[in-house]
Design an enzyme around this catalytic site. Structure first.
Site, short mmCIF file in Angstrom:
data_model
loop_
_atom_site.label_atom_id
_atom_site.label_comp_id
_atom_site.label_asym_id
_atom_site.label_seq_id
_atom_site.Cartn_x
_atom_site.Cartn_y
_atom_site.Cartn_z
N LEU D 225 80.83 21.21 48.40
CA LEU D 225 79.68 21.26 47.49
C LEU D 225 79.42 22.60 46.81
CD1 LEU D 225 77.49 19.60 46.16
CD2 LEU D 225 75.93 20.25 47.98
N ASP D 226 79.38 23.68 47.57
CA ASP D 226 78.94 24.94 46.96
C ASP D 226 80.08 25.84 46.54
OD1 ASP D 226 76.40 24.17 47.28
OD2 ASP D 226 76.01 25.39 49.04
N GLU D 227 81.28 25.35 46.55
CA GLU D 227 82.37 26.30 46.47
C GLU D 227 83.27 26.18 45.25
OE1 GLU D 227 82.50 28.77 48.54
OE2 GLU D 227 80.80 28.06 49.70
#
Lengths: 283, 283, 283, 283
Positions: D225-227
């Protein structure tokens, strides 16, 4: 060989094609390329960095004939060849100091063969960095004395093949004649406020007006000291508790940063003057 | 009960002692406390938030008599009691929209009982938020019409117990008389450039001048539209490639942010006018 | 006499009253006063600058007995009395250079009696400013050698009555024991990224990750090098065209600015440690 | 006709020449041109805006055959043709609201045919702007339910010819499969801190750590998700007096600005993914 070519000319179709064709003929490989057409003046400007194994003279011949347009101004130089900068100062050291420091640690790719001042206070900075320092006082009988001062500058500029003159808090006004002679080659730094203030003690005026932001602008010098094309600007937020002296301190910090940014961009051939504006190709 | 007390008075020793003594008498516990002495006007200003179990009327009596000095202006209100704001608009929605949005999600603790405009375009924004909208055209025969307009404003202000009038891109100039009547209670927003520009089409002037920064200022309105005490300012960096339309777009973004910041500070009793400057106690 | 008093203690009603009462007894006139209660630790901190005609010893007696609470830590000093700073460096000059420069032009009110380094490269900077420089190598046999190093630091700190130790790009890790001994008196500077990176070559990691912002944090040093309370942080925007070397250059610029800000705040008694956070009273 | 052509391919000499040659053959006049070679991946990317009087189909044929290299990905579209965006939301409105507002006043050149949410709270925002709203709950029995959810998204994406999926504070994690299927076409926004924090209640963690800066990152979504590659980042300074709720409020303001910037750049074909980084050609 790592080269920088710049072009400024009237805009018309086919310019990028012609330039990149010329670079191909030079066996060049483009590393960076930036271009912009200024709509107000219809001026096309371009900065290209490329590598080649051909000799400089041969490349120069090819590149300089790439654009047939009479308006075209083309420059070519080796990336490693540093611009020569004459720094003019008066009493305040912060801008000079910053330039010398950045140059020393390799973050400002310029050569400073000499520093000239109308006062003697900052000679130690020159000595510390093994740079020639010339103290050329400008006497009260200003007209004559300034003419002498500028003539000596002209001689220094010629002798040291100076590319750029930096007014690093130089508190004298250069003559219109001198400014026009070196148009596009003199950079000055001054404070900027929202709103602007004219006249003496600008930081005190800014304080009285309760500004919440103070700033600085680096610009080319034309005849009118503060009004040449702007190169870089920055600001800092200030609060009600900042005294006029605090504003002056914060102003110095912005000034040295903005001037350094302008000089660095000049050193890397990133600035083009179009009318009364600049195009600055940021990296 | 969570209370905010503000004080403005001539500075002299013992003020903080007297105020904190009064708060102690109110069984108050200080949560926030900020103070500042403006050296130019020798004005002491103080904002204190405290909790107490005493009744409001009792606290008010104690606090309002804390400072004997005739110059003292003391205000007291419950923290949860929102200020009432009248918003004046013309055609551009960005500032109004931002205020409504922030209010809606609980980030702007104000009440907006009504929106007034000299045009009709933005009535939908009021409807969407269930807010009264009054379209009060100002005719060509301006003098009379504006007097009528301002009289109707006066009536609205009285009826709704308005604390603050926000000019959210209101493109009419209020009369000196009106501005003085509501001195310190009218906030305006306008663009700011480095350097400043007077006259029409400021963004086009800024473009022609090649500015690298554009900004906005929120300020109190005095008789002279753009010249009241500054509350908040901010800027954005722009490059040579920004067109006048880009500058206008970026300007709108700065304007709405700076105006919101100013209104929020007003809503929280953080702003004091001292001479031609403001003290703004940031959280 | 211009004095700074600071107080940190458990929060309870009446503290401001007690302090301002004590200042009144000292015939003091408050110039600046800031206070804050940290909700997480229930710690009240206060910094007051005031003028008085009483003698220092008498004022000290009054102020130090103002708060009876055992948790109270009260400091008092003359505003003009500069803090003494020991600077630790290794090879990189940018942070040291900035501190020395700001001190020289009167913008950093500290005294630097000596600079200590585990290498010899930066001795010239000390010489230029007439400051003692001690080269104390830390050998491969690190444990013993570092113990010697830290013992010599202890001796220097005692001899010169050092208030603050600044790690100006000092590339050695101080022992937990040493850090605890001087808790709240050691400031370090390091880069910070969004997201953060652990391990070697952080700027290369940041480049690989394509960050658009790089930053720096100044913090107090506790046992764990990068994890003490943060004092100041700042960032710069970077674009895809910035190389790892560009990031390093930009990083240096942020580091020197952030470290200077932290040291200046320390020099002015503006920093309080509450738990793992700092309260910094900005001017 | 005003056109945007983009190219991404392995770098080799002659690419700019070939592209500008093709534009010449299209009787094209270049308005904007930006290019960059990513050294880590040896990828050349280029974005050119040009005017021509030739028909679209003819220009497309010429441009798409300009580069013979198999690695070349060339896109061409009319400048006035807006990208279609599906917005996914959950409960928080600030990012959605900003996109809708900017689109409404002509500052975000996208079309939003529909908004999809796993909750119903924000349906009013869709209604106010006459946009389809689909409430697709994701039940506790998450695996199955999410597969259904994503299948419905796929149907919507196909039906509305969606170019870009914006996660405007969408609090569900999309499956790896879905993310890979729409690689480079999903943009997310999330907070960023210095240092970074993992796990729940990041603003509370940031508060506990006493950060002086909070930020947000917009990035492409890959499986994790955040990468994904970062598109835009920004920060705000915060002080010790900001509560966790203040941080959350400031965070919302940064998030909506950063997400809007990312979506605007996408809408203007300014973003290229090279490895794990993005090239973003700013105007």
């Amino acid at each position: 060989m790592d080269l920088i070519v710049t072009l400024a000319c009237n805009d018309h179709p086919g310019i990028v094609f012609a330039m990149t064709n010329a670079i191909l003929q030079c066996d060049g490989n483009i590393i960076e390329n930036q271009q912009f057409t200024d709509p107000a003046t219809n001026t096309f400007v371009m900065r290209t960095r490329f590598e080649t194994i051909q000799e400089f003279a041969q490349v120069e011949k090819t590149m300089k004939s790439a654009i047939k347009d009479e308006s075209a101004v083309i420059t070519l130089r080796e990336y490693s060849q540093k611009k020569k900068v004459l720094v003019l100062v008066t009493k305040e050291s912060h801008c000079l100091q910053e330039l010398l420091y950045l140059q020393e640690i390799g973050e400002m790719e310029i050569e400073i063969p000499l520093i000239v001042s109308n006062r003697n206070e900052l000679s130690g900075h020159a000595t510390d960095h093994n740079i020639e320092f010339h103290y050329l006082p400008i006497s009260q009988n200003e007209g004559e004395s300034k003419a002498d001062f500028e003539n000596q500058l002209r001689a220094f500029i010629a002798k040291h093949e100076i590319d750029l003159i930096v007014l690093a808090r130089f508190m004298q006004i250069l003559s219109d004649e001198f400014c026009q002679e070196y148009a596009g080659r003199i950079i000055n730094i001054h404070h900027s406020f929202l709103p602007g203030f004219k006249g003496a003690k600008p930081y005190h005026q800014a304080y009285d007006r309760g500004v919440k932001i103070i700033g600085a602008s680096a610009h080319f010098v034309t005849g009118d000291l503060d009004e040449g094309p702007i190169i870089a600007q920055d600001v800092a937020h200030v609060s009600h508790s900042a005294t006029p002296d605090d504003l002056i301190m914060i102003g110095r910090d912005i000034e040295r940063r903005v001037l350094s940014r302008a000089v660095r961009n000049y050193a890397q051939d990133r600035i083009f003057i179009v009318g009364n504006r600049t195009v600055v190709f940021h990296d």
